[in-house]
Each structure stands twice: as C-alpha cells, then as structure tokens.
Design a protein around this motif. Structure first.
Motif, short mmCIF file in Angstrom:
data_model
loop_
_atom_site.label_atom_id
_atom_site.label_comp_id
_atom_site.label_asym_id
_atom_site.label_seq_id
_atom_site.Cartn_x
_atom_site.Cartn_y
_atom_site.Cartn_z
N UNK A 108 -105.44 -45.29 -6.21
CA UNK A 108 -106.42 -45.65 -4.65
C UNK A 108 -106.03 -45.22 -3.15
N UNK A 109 -105.22 -44.00 -3.20
CA UNK A 109 -104.47 -43.44 -1.75
C UNK A 109 -105.25 -41.88 -2.35
N UNK A 110 -105.57 -41.41 -0.83
CA UNK A 110 -106.22 -40.07 -1.40
C UNK A 110 -104.86 -39.05 -1.99
N UNK A 111 -103.97 -39.07 -1.35
CA UNK A 111 -102.94 -38.20 -2.05
C UNK A 111 -102.24 -39.20 -3.22
N UNK A 112 -102.69 -39.87 -4.33
CA UNK A 112 -101.65 -40.35 -5.43
C UNK A 112 -100.62 -40.05 -5.34
N UNK A 113 -99.82 -39.36 -5.88
CA UNK A 113 -98.89 -38.48 -6.05
C UNK A 113 -97.47 -38.47 -5.47
N UNK A 114 -98.27 -39.21 -4.04
CA UNK A 114 -96.97 -38.47 -2.84
C UNK A 114 -95.92 -40.37 -2.77
N UNK A 115 -95.01 -39.68 -3.43
CA UNK A 115 -93.72 -40.46 -3.52
C UNK A 115 -93.01 -41.24 -2.57
N UNK A 116 -93.38 -40.81 -0.82
CA UNK A 116 -93.36 -40.19 0.07
C UNK A 116 -93.83 -41.63 1.03
N UNK A 117 -95.02 -42.39 0.64
CA UNK A 117 -95.68 -43.08 1.91
C UNK A 117 -95.25 -44.83 2.18
N UNK A 118 -94.84 -44.09 2.99
CA UNK A 118 -94.37 -45.69 3.24
C UNK A 118 -95.50 -46.97 3.26
N UNK A 119 -94.62 -47.84 2.78
CA UNK A 119 -95.29 -49.37 3.25
C UNK A 119 -95.42 -49.94 4.45
N UNK A 120 -96.60 -50.92 4.16
CA UNK A 120 -95.98 -52.00 6.03
C UNK A 120 -94.81 -52.63 6.20
N UNK A 121 -94.22 -52.04 5.32
CA UNK A 121 -92.59 -52.95 5.48
C UNK A 121 -91.59 -51.59 5.53
N UNK A 140 -105.61 -47.57 13.92
CA UNK A 140 -104.44 -46.05 13.69
C UNK A 140 -103.36 -47.02 14.49
N UNK A 141 -104.64 -47.37 15.77
CA UNK A 141 -103.68 -47.86 17.05
C UNK A 141 -102.46 -49.65 16.80
N UNK A 142 -103.50 -50.15 15.70
CA UNK A 142 -102.89 -51.11 15.26
C UNK A 142 -101.85 -51.08 14.16
N UNK A 143 -101.43 -49.43 13.41
CA UNK A 143 -100.31 -49.04 12.68
C UNK A 143 -99.25 -48.83 13.52
N UNK A 144 -99.37 -48.11 14.50
CA UNK A 144 -99.11 -47.51 15.63
C UNK A 144 -97.87 -48.76 16.34
N UNK A 185 -95.56 -50.23 13.92
CA UNK A 185 -94.39 -48.77 13.91
C UNK A 185 -93.66 -49.11 14.93
N UNK A 186 -94.01 -49.31 16.28
CA UNK A 186 -92.74 -49.42 17.25
C UNK A 186 -92.48 -50.97 17.05
N UNK A 187 -93.03 -51.90 16.08
CA UNK A 187 -92.34 -53.10 17.07
C UNK A 187 -90.64 -53.64 16.65
N UNK A 188 -90.84 -54.34 17.26
CA UNK A 188 -89.42 -54.55 17.02
C UNK A 188 -88.94 -55.70 16.26
N UNK A 189 -90.31 -56.16 15.45
CA UNK A 189 -90.75 -57.06 13.81
C UNK A 189 -89.99 -56.07 13.42
#
Length: 230
Positions: free
Chosen positions: A199-212, A3-7, A10-14
């Motif tokens: 492979x996701x907990x909620x397979x039908x959520x179309x609003x999940x963001x990917x790493x980009x 979770x720390x890595x994800x945050x 998401x807050x990185x300049x890249x």
C-alpha cells in the motif's frame, strides 16, 4: 494539511517521549559494544543512532548498489587501503556527492558510493576515512537487503540478489550476517522475511517509520539479538 500534522506530531513531546522509551528498550537489551556494522544503505546509521553508539563503520548515511557492496565485502581490505575520489561524471538523478574507489582492472572492480546525506564530497570523504580507522575487525556484522533497489515502486522489477553476490556475502568473515528478504521461501539461515508494504509508494523500503517512530525493519527483525551474537 496532513504534512503539517505529521510534522507537529514528530516534534511533539509525546512523540519524543515514546521514542526515548523505545531507545531505552533497545539499549537495555544490547550486550555488545564496540561493534562495526556494515550496510549498503542508511540502516546502519539508524541502528547506531537508536542504540546510542558511535559510528564505528564507514558505511553510514550512504547508498551502495548491491554488486558494489558485495565486491566491497569480497575485497574488504583492498578497498579500505585505497583512497576514495570524487566522481565527476554523475549521470544519476541524485544531487548527492558520489565517490569512487578504484579497483585493479577486471579482478577487482571500481565501486561507487552515493553519500546521500552529505552536502559535499569533501565532508563525506573525511567521514569515510575517519570511520575506517574505527573498524573493529574482531566484531564485524553485515546487514543487507535481498533487492537491487529499495526505492523501486514495482516489486516485480526490483530483482533479487544474485547467487554470485550471495557467495560473496557468505564468504565474508564476520560474527553475524543478515539478509532481509521479501521472499518467504528463502531457506538461508541468515535470511529474514519482511513482507513488502504494497500500500506504500515504495513497498520495499524497510526504513519507513510508523506513527510511533518504529522503523519497519525494527518490527520485523530483532537487530539487537543479531548484534548480541558473537
């Protein structure tokens, strides 16, 4: 740790640079302006934000059950003409404020609206009423999902939109409409297939963001071309 890595990412300049590039890409393609997009979930707000447009729709940052949303479309002017009141009998698991627009007995039912991104009902009601005044009836669009509950963990239990609700969607007069569906055999001209992420907990959520930073529906559904159609 994850979770720390994800945050951090998401807050990185890249990440922000990548997201800005995506925004410019979508906004450059958009030819339509001053449109009203109606959705039963947060997708509308995500699209308006992505395109840098003002929220010219009352269905922003909220959740409406499929039956209620289709009733909303079927009796559009009626519900817009009525006040929305707070629902004090909240037996749901959410702490979000809930509003009700009263119908007129059996002909037009009551509809419930969960204001999932608002702290108070008063704040939600003010935004709902403000954005009602911005509706462009000559430039209307509708996007909804062919499921009863996008947060259902078991796809087999999610259900599909009923034929009665499909008729309400089809009869609603607008420039364009889309039904995002997990059914690859749906032959409706306005249906767009999106495979569940099993492979996701909620397979039908179309609003999940990917790493980009791309939402799943953005990768599977050309929403800009959809909005450009008049």
């Amino acid at each position: 740790m994850l979770r720390r890595l994800i945050n951090w990412w998401k807050n990185s300049k890249i990440f922000k640079t990548i997201y800005d590039i995506e925004n410019r890409h979508f906004r450059k393609k958009l030819n339509n302006t001053d449109f009203t997009l109606l959705t039963p979930n947060c997708m509308g707000g995500l699209i308006y934000h992505r395109l840098g447009k003002r929220f010219d729709s009352p269905t922003i940052d909220l959740s409406i059950d499929t039956d209620d949303f289709c009733s909303f479309l079927d009796n559009f002017e009626y519900y817009l003409s009525k006040d929305i009141t707070e629902c004090t009998e909240n037996n749901e698991s959410t702490d979000a404020p809930i509003g009700v627009i009263k119908g007129n007995s059996n002909e037009i039912p009551d509809i419930r609206i969960r204001f999932v991104h608002y702290k108070t009902f008063e704040q939600a009601r003010d935004k709902w009423n403000l954005r009602k005044t911005r509706i462009n009836r000559d430039n209307l669009y509708v996007i909804m999902c062919d499921i009863d509950n996008i947060n259902e963990e078991n796809c087999d239990k999610a259900g599909y939109i009923s034929e009665e609700n499909l008729k309400k969607l089809e009869s609603f007069k607008c420039n364009n409409k889309a039904l995002l569906t997990r059914n690859p055999n749906n032959t409706k001209e306005y249906a767009y297939y999106i495979k569940p992420q099993y492979n996701k907990k909620y397979p039908l959520v179309y609003m999940n963001r990917d790493v980009f930073g791309l939402n799943r529906f953005e990768k599977k559904f050309d929403f800009v071309s959809f909005l450009n159609k008049k």
